[in-house]
Design a protein around this motif. Structure first.
Motif, PDB file in Angstrom:
ATOM      1  N   VAL A   4       2.617  -3.444  -0.263  1.00  0.00           N
ATOM      2  CA  VAL A   4       3.012  -2.342  -1.595  1.00  0.00           C
ATOM      3  C   VAL A   4       2.298  -1.257  -1.274  1.00  0.00           C
ATOM      4  O   VAL A   4       0.923  -1.573  -1.550  1.00  0.00           O
ATOM      5  N   LYS A   5       2.863  -0.061  -1.274  1.00  0.00           N
ATOM      6  CA  LYS A   5       2.258   1.179  -1.491  1.00  0.00           C
ATOM      7  C   LYS A   5       1.270   1.078  -2.997  1.00  0.00           C
ATOM      8  O   LYS A   5       2.125   1.051  -3.865  1.00  0.00           O
ATOM      9  N   GLU A   6       0.338   1.612  -2.677  1.00  0.00           N
ATOM     10  CA  GLU A   6      -0.401   1.932  -4.093  1.00  0.00           C
ATOM     11  C   GLU A   6      -0.071   2.921  -4.767  1.00  0.00           C
ATOM     12  O   GLU A   6       0.315   4.251  -3.989  1.00  0.00           O
ATOM     13  N   PRO A   7       0.351   3.232  -6.107  1.00  0.00           N
ATOM     14  CA  PRO A   7       0.870   4.333  -6.571  1.00  0.00           C
ATOM     15  C   PRO A   7      -0.408   5.459  -6.445  1.00  0.00           C
ATOM     16  O   PRO A   7      -1.632   4.944  -6.321  1.00  0.00           O
ATOM     17  N   ASN A   8      -0.198   6.609  -6.810  1.00  0.00           N
ATOM     18  CA  ASN A   8      -1.073   7.624  -6.344  1.00  0.00           C
ATOM     19  C   ASN A   8      -2.035   7.634  -7.703  1.00  0.00           C
ATOM     20  O   ASN A   8      -2.994   8.393  -7.777  1.00  0.00           O
TER      21      ASN A   8
END
Length: 242
Positions: A4-8
Motif C-alpha cells: 500500500v502506497k504511503e499517503p504523502n
C-alpha cells in the motif's frame, strides 16, 4: 502481497493555537513525494496553518497571527519594523496547496506513535515549514519524539515575542534573531539563528549556516542538523539575508 502506497501527508494536530486560541492544523508532508527544496533536502515538512483561512489570505487579513505570532517578518508588519523584506515563504505555493489538499480530505489523521515510527525511518523533520512551532502545544512535538534523539530535526521560533512564551521551545528550536531583536532575550536559555546583512557581521560564538550560499552550499539541513536548539551542542548560527 501488494504494498500500500504511503499517503504523502498526515494530520498531526487539529486544535487551538498557543498564540490566540484559534483553530489551527499541523500537517506533515513528504512521505511519498520528497521535498525538492535544495537547502533543506528531503526532510519531512510540517505546515502550521489556520483551519479556516488559506495562508495566502491569512497574511493579508492578519489571521497569520495564530501561527506566526509577533514575528517581525509577517507581511503586514515588516515595513513598520524597518525591514526591507518580509518572510521568505511563498505562501500561495506549497502552503496554499497543502491547505487546499487538507480541505479536500486528502490527509488522514495519524497517531503520534505511528508518526514517530515513520520519522525514525525518514530524513528528519522540519518544524514549521510555514508557521512557528511554538504556536503548537509543546506536547504535540514531544509526543512524536522531537528532542528524543531518534531522528534529526530543525526548527526556528520568534515565539518569545508573544506573552507567556514557554521556554521549552528554545530547547527544540533555534531562537530567531534579526534587526528588530538582534540579541538573545534576557533570561532565555537557547541557541540563536540570526539573520545578518553581510558575512562581516558574524560574531564570536557564531558560524555561518553551512547550507548557505556564502558557504557554497556545502551541505543541506537534512545532513547538517545543527538547527535543533539545545538538542545539539554547537555554536549559534548566522545567515546572510538575500
Amino acid at each position: 502481497m501488494v504494498k500500500v502506497k504511503e499517503p504523502n501527508g498526515y494530520i498531526l494536530y487539529e486544535g487551538l493555537s498557543n498564540y490566540d486560541g484559534e483553530a489551527i492544523v499541523v500537517i506533515a508532508t513528504g512521505f511519498s513525494l520528497k521535498s525538492y527544496n535544495p537547502k533543506t533536502g528531503g526532510m519531512i515538512q510540517t505546515w502550521i496553518m489556520r483551519q479556516d483561512t488559506p495562508p495566502h489570505e491569512a497574511i493579508k487579513n492578519g489571521n497569520d497571527y495564530s501561527v506566526c505570532g509577533n514575528c517581525p517578518l509577517r507581511p503586514l508588519n515588516y515595513k513598520a519594523n524597518g525591514l526591507k523584506k518580509s518572510c521568505y515563504v511563498v505562501v500561495w505555493q506549497a502552503p496554499r496547496n497543502v491547505w487546499l489538499s487538507y480541505h479536500r480530505g486528502n490527509y488522514p489523521h495519524i497517531t503520534p506513535e505511528r508518526l514517530r515510527g515513520l520519522l525514525q525511518d525518514s530524513n528528519g523533520l522540519r518544524l514549521g515549514s510555514w508557521g512557528d512551532p511554538a504556536s503548537v502545544p509543546f506536547e504535540v512535538w514531544q509526543s512524536i519524539g522531537v528532542g528524543s534523539g531518534e531522528f534529526n530535526h530543525t526548527g526556528y521560533t520568534h515565539g518569545y515575542l508573544v506573552d507567556n512564551f514557554d521556554t521549552r521551545y528554545a530547547g527544540i528550536a533555534m531562537v530567531s534573531l534579526d534587526k528588530v531583536t538582534p540579541q538573545m532575550p534576557e533570561g532565555l536559555n537557547g541557541r540563536s539563528f540570526r539573520v545578518i546583512d553581510s558575512v562581516d557581521e558574524v560574531m564570536g560564538g557564531e558560524i555561518l549556516c553551512p547550507a548557505s550560499k556564502e558557504q557554497n552550499y556545502k551541505t543541506t539541513c537534512e545532513k547538517c542538523g545543527l538547527c535543533a536548539g539545545l538538542d545539539r551542542k554547537a555554536k549559534n548560527i548566522a545567515i546572510v539575508l538575500h
